[in-house]
Design a protein around this motif. Structure first.
Motif, mmCIF file in Angstrom:
data_model
loop_
_atom_site.group_PDB
_atom_site.id
_atom_site.type_symbol
_atom_site.label_atom_id
_atom_site.label_comp_id
_atom_site.label_asym_id
_atom_site.label_seq_id
_atom_site.Cartn_x
_atom_site.Cartn_y
_atom_site.Cartn_z
ATOM 1 N N SER A 229 21.508 12.280 -80.863
ATOM 2 C CA SER A 229 22.551 12.593 -79.889
ATOM 3 C C SER A 229 23.533 13.572 -80.520
ATOM 4 C CB SER A 229 23.295 11.321 -79.472
ATOM 5 O OG SER A 229 22.412 10.399 -78.879
ATOM 6 N N ASN A 236 21.025 18.361 -77.513
ATOM 7 C CA ASN A 236 20.417 17.233 -78.213
ATOM 8 C C ASN A 236 19.181 17.688 -78.990
ATOM 9 O OD1 ASN A 236 22.228 15.283 -77.119
ATOM 10 N ND2 ASN A 236 21.059 15.303 -75.206
ATOM 11 N N GLY A 258 19.563 18.163 -72.470
ATOM 12 C CA GLY A 258 20.819 18.090 -71.739
ATOM 13 C C GLY A 258 20.953 19.237 -70.765
ATOM 14 N N TYR A 265 26.231 22.825 -73.436
ATOM 15 C CA TYR A 265 25.511 21.580 -73.167
ATOM 16 C C TYR A 265 26.536 20.445 -73.080
ATOM 17 C CZ TYR A 265 21.076 23.975 -73.872
ATOM 18 O OH TYR A 265 20.012 24.813 -73.745
ATOM 19 N N GLY A 266 26.247 19.270 -73.640
ATOM 20 C CA GLY A 266 27.139 18.136 -73.414
ATOM 21 C C GLY A 266 27.654 17.493 -74.680
ATOM 22 N N ASN A 268 27.256 13.988 -76.461
ATOM 23 C CA ASN A 268 26.499 12.731 -76.499
ATOM 24 C C ASN A 268 26.812 11.985 -77.793
ATOM 25 O OD1 ASN A 268 24.525 12.495 -74.118
ATOM 26 N ND2 ASN A 268 24.247 14.613 -74.780
ATOM 27 N N THR A 286 20.861 8.116 -72.034
ATOM 28 C CA THR A 286 21.962 8.747 -72.767
ATOM 29 C C THR A 286 23.203 8.761 -71.886
ATOM 30 O OG1 THR A 286 21.340 10.962 -71.997
ATOM 31 C CG2 THR A 286 20.404 10.234 -74.076
ATOM 32 N N ILE A 288 26.782 9.989 -70.929
ATOM 33 C CA ILE A 288 27.448 11.260 -71.219
ATOM 34 C C ILE A 288 28.928 11.045 -71.526
ATOM 35 C CG2 ILE A 288 28.233 11.827 -68.889
ATOM 36 C CD1 ILE A 288 26.542 14.237 -71.405
ATOM 37 N N ASP A 297 27.228 19.654 -69.810
ATOM 38 C CA ASP A 297 26.540 18.541 -69.148
ATOM 39 C C ASP A 297 27.574 17.550 -68.621
ATOM 40 O OD1 ASP A 297 24.679 16.741 -68.267
ATOM 41 O OD2 ASP A 297 23.592 16.608 -70.160
ATOM 42 N N SER A 300 25.383 11.277 -67.128
ATOM 43 C CA SER A 300 24.483 10.491 -67.964
ATOM 44 C C SER A 300 23.045 10.743 -67.513
ATOM 45 C CB SER A 300 24.820 9.001 -67.849
ATOM 46 O OG SER A 300 26.136 8.742 -68.307
ATOM 47 N N HIS A 301 22.095 10.275 -68.315
ATOM 48 C CA HIS A 301 20.699 10.534 -67.991
ATOM 49 C C HIS A 301 19.863 9.278 -68.180
ATOM 50 C CE1 HIS A 301 21.400 14.869 -67.757
ATOM 51 N NE2 HIS A 301 22.105 14.746 -68.880
ATOM 52 N N ASP A 315 14.596 12.667 -64.991
ATOM 53 C CA ASP A 315 15.887 11.980 -64.896
ATOM 54 C C ASP A 315 16.009 11.261 -63.553
ATOM 55 O OD1 ASP A 315 18.437 11.093 -65.227
ATOM 56 O OD2 ASP A 315 19.371 13.064 -65.359
#
Length: 699
Positions: A229, A236, A258, A265-266, A268, A286, A288, A297, A300-301, A315
């Protein structure tokens, strides 16, 4: 299959049946937290212990005793694994030293504490002896994970590196600048940095701000892969194990990199592997971290594994019924209701919608329902992780979930009190594979239900020590397992048929052998825990446990068809147990002979045989009166035992004059502590002649 629980409650107050009961750790014997909380079998007795700077040994019922000699020398997040294959778990952690210079230097030291084993189980710092403990400058190591990436039977480890933070924010060095992660290879005599050789510094991954490390064989090819993460609006990492001691980052191809939005991106913090849809492939959740005004991002996923041949992910978060939060973290898969599919717990560290956690019940077809309040574990307050574990070995998952408000701290368990479905719990011990058996995968087939679990540090977070080796499988309404398949890390496959549910079983890799040195302990109620040491005298097909109540009684079977690769087993019995024994049968025998003599003996052989002693024990209210009459001066011993044969109190020891004597027992042990509800045995010995009485304490 779901079981509906009827609940009536307000916030976190448990006023209904079928949920969880909040218990302070002090009530269970835990008085000091001096390290990252972990759950493991610290002393190898088959019970899951509590560790937080000290080991608190579990008596099997969820009550703990501090082992003073086990105090460690300090560190941060811990991952436990048996690096030297001596049968006792060792602690991998790090220490960070901040030096006030410009630019700022974050100096890290990777530390390895070796468990010395019996009798004192001291944690010895062997970092320098094994090639670790050297300073790593300008790094912020975050999350450790044991794994055997080359399947040589020795545990290696991966350590994520977060970010470098200079003191002077006006420097050109951006504060979110990440650094390379570390992969160390176990040579048998020490550790070598294999990061470059394994390829984990390629493709720009050496500049990312890595957080949680989650280990799992996502492509089911028998070797361990690694999901990392990554924070600071960065992508990621998914390291696919190439099977030749190297890795390739396939996060983008697999679809778990992500969402790329507004050039970023995000954030994590952690992720968790688990087969939530029971298709036999590891899925990934994951949570978020996304501030409202930030790019990148934003969700969450819930990534379901599509399986072969591409091994991509889809997802399903949008259709799942689960919410997003601002600072999502600490995901854990667990089957809290034993219905055969994995439920999900995760939490929000701060920000919207407040400091809280959620337990989502898995309803199948990618649908989840928030049952946190309904089952009684809803809390609002600061928390950074939770740990799910069955501390009292009753087959139901409990949760350690500390939380705090300004001015008050709650260090608590939530004990699972509901009637749940059937279950199986497994401990694994490698012989050709690493002793901790990290990387072992197990499948249980029960009618139309298939449950898969993998023993690995699969839910890295960087806050709590999340890895718990024992595997718990909920089995819904199935009383029997048609087939159990175990794939060990070095490739050995064991298949076991027609296994009864509702047992804790210890499984050992390798050819099964005849048993020796049987021991057992009482777990409370009518539950007993048996353990034995295999002897290499001959191969066997399985084991049988036997019981008799006295030397004149015949032996009878109390457990049959115990798997040949097992060394531990739980059985439900009515106490008392005077004698128990174990036998093995081979592939040609249809019936094993009954034992000629016991391997393990409890309180006494034939404990309730008629006695000429004048001995009477009254009923328990607050005091149990114990009366005996002596015709002459005599040597007297009056002792209290629990059903497992452990002496808990001595009421008399010495010479007594002729006449009637009454000793009063308030239901306490030698330290004056009240003993729990259960059946206890009062044994009187007068000049070598014995008498026994059984009494029940109800509190």
């Amino acid at each position: 299959m779901k079981r509906v629980v009827t609940a009536f409650g307000i916030l976190a107050i448990l006023v209904y049946a079928g949920g969880f009961k909040e218990v302070d750790i002090a009530e269970l014997g835990i008085d000091e937290l001096a390290g990252s909380v972990s759950f493991l079998d610290y002393n190898g007795d088959g019970h899951i212990d509590f560790w937080a700077g000290y080991a608190y040994l579990n008596d099997g019922t969820g009550h703990f005793t501090k082992l003073e000699t086990s105090k460690w020398g300090g560190g941060e997040v811990v991952c436990w694994g048996d690096y030297n294959n001596d049968g006792y778990p060792d602690a991998l952690t790090c220490r960070t030293v901040w030096i006030d210079t410009t630019p700022r230097k974050d100096t890290c030291f990777i530390l390895l504490y070796e468990n010395s084993g019996p009798p004192d189980y001291v944690l010895v710092d062997v970092s320098e002896d094994v090639g670790l403990g050297f300073p790593i400058l300008d790094r912020d190591l975050n999350d450790p994970a044991w794994l055997d990436y080359d399947a040589d039977g020795l545990l290696d480890f991966y350590y994520s590196s977060y970010e470098f933070v200079p003191l002077n924010s006006e420097e050109d060095y951006p504060y979110w600048s990440g650094h390379e992660d570390y992969l160390f290879h176990n040579t048998g005599s020490g550790f070598e940095d294999a990061s470059e050789a394994a390829g984990i510094r390629e493709g720009g991954t050496d500049t990312l701000c890595a957080r949680g490390v989650s280990v799992g064989d996502y492509d089911s090819d028998g070797d361990v892969d690694i999901f990392v993460s990554v924070y600071r609006l960065q992508p990621n990492i998914l390291w696919r194990n190439n099977g030749n001691s190297t890795f390739t980052n396939v996060a983008e191809e697999a679809g778990v990199i992500g969402i790329f939005s507004e050039d970023y991106y995000g954030h994590n913090i952690g992720a968790a592997w688990g087969d939530y849809n029971n298709d036999g492939y590891l899925d990934l959740f994951t949570p978020i971290t996304h501030h409202p005004t930030y790019p990148g991002d934003y969700t969450s996923h819930l990534w379901a594994n599509d399986g072969p041949p591409e091994w991509g992910f889809t997802d399903h978060l949008a259709e799942s019924g689960m919410n997003n939060s601002e600072i999502g973290s600490a995901p854990v898969w667990t089957d809290y209701d034993n219905d055969g599919d994995l439920d999900l717990y995760w939490l929000n560290l701060y920000g919207s919608p407040g400091k809280q956690g959620w337990l989502y019940r898995n309803d199948g077809d990618n649908q989840f329902t928030d049952v946190t309040l309904k089952v009684g574990i809803k809390t609002w307050g600061s928390k950074s992780y939770v740990l799910w574990v069955d501390i009292n070995q009753d087959g139901k998952m409990d949760v350690y979930a500390p939380y705090s408000y300004p001015g008050e701290t709650h260090k608590v368990f939530f004990i699972n009190t509901a009637e749940r479905g059937h279950w199986l719990q497994l401990d694994f011990e490698g012989r050709e594979s690493n002793r901790s058996a990290i990387g072992t995968r197990v499948w249980a087939y029960c009618g139309d239900l298939m449950v898969m679990r993998e023993a690995a540090p699969s839910n890295g977070n960087g806050y709590g020590s999340m890895f718990i080796a024992r595997q718990h499988l909920g089995l819904a309404d199935h009383e029997m397992i048609d087939s159990l398949i175990i794939r060990w890390p070095r490739g050995r496959i064991d298949r076991i048929r027609s296994l009864a549910a509702d047992h804790l079983i210890g499984m050992v890799e390798g050819p099964p052998s005849a048993p020796a040195r049987l021991t057992y302990s009482w777990l409370g109620g009518d539950s007993y825990y048996f353990a034995w040491t295999p002897s290499p005298e001959r191969d066997v097909a399985g084991y049988r446990l036997w019981q008799r109540f006295g030397s004149a009684d015949p032996w009878h079977i109390i457990a049959d068809a115990i798997p040949a690769c097992s060394t531990r087993y739980t059985v439900m019995l009515e106490p008392p147990m005077a004698e128990v024994s174990i036998t093995a049968y081979d592939y040609c025998e249809e019936d094993a002979e009954s034992p000629h003599s016991p391997v393990a003996t409890g309180v006494e052989e034939d404990p309730f045989a008629p006695s000429g002693l004048n001995f009477e024990v009254g009923s328990f209210s607050r005091i149990i009166p114990c009366r005996f009459t002596l015709p002459t001066i005599s040597d007297v011993s009056l002792e209290i035992y629990d059903p497992a044969g452990r002496r808990v109190r001595v009421l008399a020891s010495g010479q007594y004059h002729a006449g009637t004597h009454e000793l009063r027992w308030p239901g306490t042990d030698e330290e004056g502590r009240a003993l729990g509800s259960g059946v206890y045995f009062v044994r009187l010995i007068v000049d070598g002649e014995k008498a026994m009485a059984r009494k029940t304490i109800l509190r």
